[in-house]
Design a protein around this motif. Structure first.
Motif, PDB file in Angstrom:
ATOM      1  N   THR A  17      -4.510   8.666  47.310  1.00  0.00           N
ATOM      2  CA  THR A  17      -3.885   9.560  46.328  1.00  0.00           C
ATOM      3  C   THR A  17      -3.216   8.763  45.217  1.00  0.00           C
ATOM      4  OG1 THR A  17      -3.463  11.150  48.109  1.00  0.00           O
ATOM      5  CG2 THR A  17      -2.274  11.476  46.036  1.00  0.00           C
ATOM      6  N   THR A  18      -2.614   7.620  45.573  1.00  0.00           N
ATOM      7  CA  THR A  18      -1.982   6.762  44.566  1.00  0.00           C
ATOM      8  C   THR A  18      -3.007   6.258  43.562  1.00  0.00           C
ATOM      9  OG1 THR A  18      -0.287   6.053  46.150  1.00  0.00           O
ATOM     10  CG2 THR A  18      -0.632   4.667  44.214  1.00  0.00           C
ATOM     11  N   VAL A  19      -4.158   5.814  44.053  1.00  0.00           N
ATOM     12  CA  VAL A  19      -5.233   5.357  43.161  1.00  0.00           C
ATOM     13  C   VAL A  19      -5.669   6.483  42.230  1.00  0.00           C
ATOM     14  CG1 VAL A  19      -7.614   4.517  43.074  1.00  0.00           C
ATOM     15  CG2 VAL A  19      -6.027   3.593  44.768  1.00  0.00           C
ATOM     16  N   MET A  20      -5.811   7.692  42.766  1.00  0.00           N
ATOM     17  CA  MET A  20      -6.192   8.841  41.945  1.00  0.00           C
ATOM     18  C   MET A  20      -5.119   9.155  40.906  1.00  0.00           C
ATOM     19  SD  MET A  20      -9.161   9.446  43.064  1.00  0.00           S
ATOM     20  CE  MET A  20      -9.492  10.949  42.138  1.00  0.00           C
ATOM     21  N   ASN A  21      -3.848   9.034  41.307  1.00  0.00           N
ATOM     22  CA  ASN A  21      -2.748   9.271  40.358  1.00  0.00           C
ATOM     23  C   ASN A  21      -2.780   8.271  39.205  1.00  0.00           C
ATOM     24  OD1 ASN A  21      -1.755  11.408  41.857  1.00  0.00           O
ATOM     25  ND2 ASN A  21      -0.165  10.214  42.871  1.00  0.00           N
ATOM     26  N   ILE A  22      -3.067   7.012  39.521  1.00  0.00           N
ATOM     27  CA  ILE A  22      -3.131   5.979  38.481  1.00  0.00           C
ATOM     28  C   ILE A  22      -4.256   6.274  37.496  1.00  0.00           C
ATOM     29  CG2 ILE A  22      -3.604   3.538  38.065  1.00  0.00           C
ATOM     30  CD1 ILE A  22      -2.228   2.943  40.732  1.00  0.00           C
ATOM     31  N   ARG A  23      -5.409   6.666  38.021  1.00  0.00           N
ATOM     32  CA  ARG A  23      -6.535   7.001  37.147  1.00  0.00           C
ATOM     33  C   ARG A  23      -6.204   8.197  36.270  1.00  0.00           C
ATOM     34  NH1 ARG A  23     -11.863   6.446  41.130  1.00  0.00           N
ATOM     35  NH2 ARG A  23     -11.773   4.169  41.360  1.00  0.00           N
ATOM     36  N   GLN A  24      -5.536   9.182  36.843  1.00  0.00           N
ATOM     37  CA  GLN A  24      -5.173  10.363  36.064  1.00  0.00           C
ATOM     38  C   GLN A  24      -4.175  10.005  34.973  1.00  0.00           C
ATOM     39  OE1 GLN A  24      -3.665  13.566  38.463  1.00  0.00           O
ATOM     40  NE2 GLN A  24      -3.545  15.008  36.762  1.00  0.00           N
ATOM     41  N   THR A  25      -3.226   9.128  35.299  1.00  0.00           N
ATOM     42  CA  THR A  25      -2.243   8.695  34.311  1.00  0.00           C
ATOM     43  C   THR A  25      -2.904   7.936  33.167  1.00  0.00           C
ATOM     44  OG1 THR A  25      -0.540   8.526  36.022  1.00  0.00           O
ATOM     45  CG2 THR A  25      -0.139   7.344  33.965  1.00  0.00           C
ATOM     46  N   LYS A  26      -3.880   7.087  33.483  1.00  0.00           N
ATOM     47  CA  LYS A  26      -4.600   6.342  32.449  1.00  0.00           C
ATOM     48  C   LYS A  26      -5.355   7.282  31.518  1.00  0.00           C
ATOM     49  CE  LYS A  26      -5.217   1.925  34.843  1.00  0.00           C
ATOM     50  NZ  LYS A  26      -6.203   0.979  35.417  1.00  0.00           N
ATOM     51  N   ARG A  27      -5.976   8.316  32.081  1.00  0.00           N
ATOM     52  CA  ARG A  27      -6.706   9.276  31.246  1.00  0.00           C
ATOM     53  C   ARG A  27      -5.754  10.028  30.325  1.00  0.00           C
ATOM     54  NH1 ARG A  27      -9.873  10.236  36.054  1.00  0.00           N
ATOM     55  NH2 ARG A  27      -8.542  12.016  36.552  1.00  0.00           N
TER      56      ARG A  27
END
Length: 317
Positions: free
Chosen positions: A193-203
């Motif tokens: 979930t943390t990895v997904m959160n980071i990707r979402q933040t970058k987008r």
């Protein structure tokens, strides 16, 4: 066959003897280095670093108590575990409870990084020191209470062992599920979930850049953001390797408990396998410093700064 059996016994004893010594030596050194690093001013007020510091303390306790008592029983013919009822119960309780606290503190670190990386302000508010203090206290209490049944079930029968029959099966399932599957399953879930959160933040940041055309970050915000990313990398490395080592041990333990009792050559092979997985199990509590050093530039730089500061203090320079 007798020659082969003798060779397996020699190899098993040697691996158990030197393996436990190496794990204890490297683990103790690594824990001391972790204490030096995580008490630095740059990390002292960070919840994730606080969880890492707490887990280091219980890692050290797990190794010094668990490894030393097992080493004494396996290689110095200590018979306390089969002659002293209080020692039998207390050791069985502590070798489960202390590692459990360490695992749940690592779990809390993965939860903290998951919350801190969320795009939701409400979720990010869970990453606070006051919450870290309370969550650590709860983790310790839950660990102490959840393993309390061991104090009742373990006794001299005539050697130190749990009650036979259905309860032995319950004890095996309890250790595999409560100390293995649940904490590490949640660690991996929070890590993903943390990895997904980071990707979402970058987008979201990229969209904002295209819309506004400029992004302004203060020096403090930039440093804090880099620190959080480094702590996330440390958390992912720690949880990933921890899951691999602990679940390997728990799978072997479940196989040993649930399978029919072996005799002869098969019993010797099972004993060798258990000795090897025990070393893997305690390696989990000795690895953190080396994992953090390999995965995080932030950790390496803070550690070197602290070492230089210690030398300057000692030599008055």
């Amino acid at each position: 066959m007798s020659k082969e059996v003798s060779e397996i016994e020699i190899v098993t004893d040697a691996v158990s003897y030197y393996g436990l010594i190496i794990v204890l030596a490297f683990g103790t050194f690594g824990c001391i280095c972790n204490f030096i690093t995580f008490t630095a001013s740059q990390l002292r007020k960070n919840p994730c670093a606080f969880y890492f510091l707490g887990s280091t303390l219980f890692d050290l306790l797990s190794m010094t108590f668990g490894v030393s008592t097992r080493f004494a029983a396996d290689h110095f013919d200590s018979n306390l575990h089969s002659s002293d009822r209080v020692y039998c119960k207390l050791r069985a309780y502590l070798v489960s409870t202390i590692p459990l606290v360490s695992m749940y503190l690592v779990l809390l670190s993965s939860f903290d990084r998951c919350m801190s990386s969320s795009v939701s302000v409400r979720f990010r508010s869970f990453s606070q020191m006051k919450i870290a203090y309370r969550a650590t206290a709860i983790a310790i209490v839950v660990s102490l209470l959840s393993c309390s049944h061991i104090l009742y079930s373990y006794d001299l029968r005539p050697v130190c062992a749990t009650m036979p029959g259905p309860y032995a099966m319950f004890d095996g399932i309890f250790l595999v599920v409560w100390l293995g599957i649940i904490p590490h399953g949640l660690m991996l879930t929070f890590g993903f979930t943390t990895v997904m959160n980071i990707r979402q933040t970058k987008r979201r940041t990229a969209v904002h850049w295209q819309t506004v055309g400029i992004a302004v970050f203060s020096a403090t915000q930039s440093i804090e953001r880099k620190k959080n990313i480094q702590l996330i990398i440390m958390m992912l490395g720690q949880t990933g390797l921890s899951s691999l080592l602990i679940l390997t041990r728990m799978t072997s333990y479940a196989y040993y408990i649930l399978k029919p009792r072996a005799t002869g050559y098969q019993r010797l092979v099972d004993k060798s396998l258990m000795s090897f997985t025990i070393i893997l199990y305690y390696t989990n509590f000795a690895k953190s410093f080396y994992m953090y050093t390999l995965t995080s530039h932030l950790f390496r730089s803070i550690f070197m700064e602290r070492i230089k500061s210690c030398f300057q203090t000692i030599f008055g320079q």
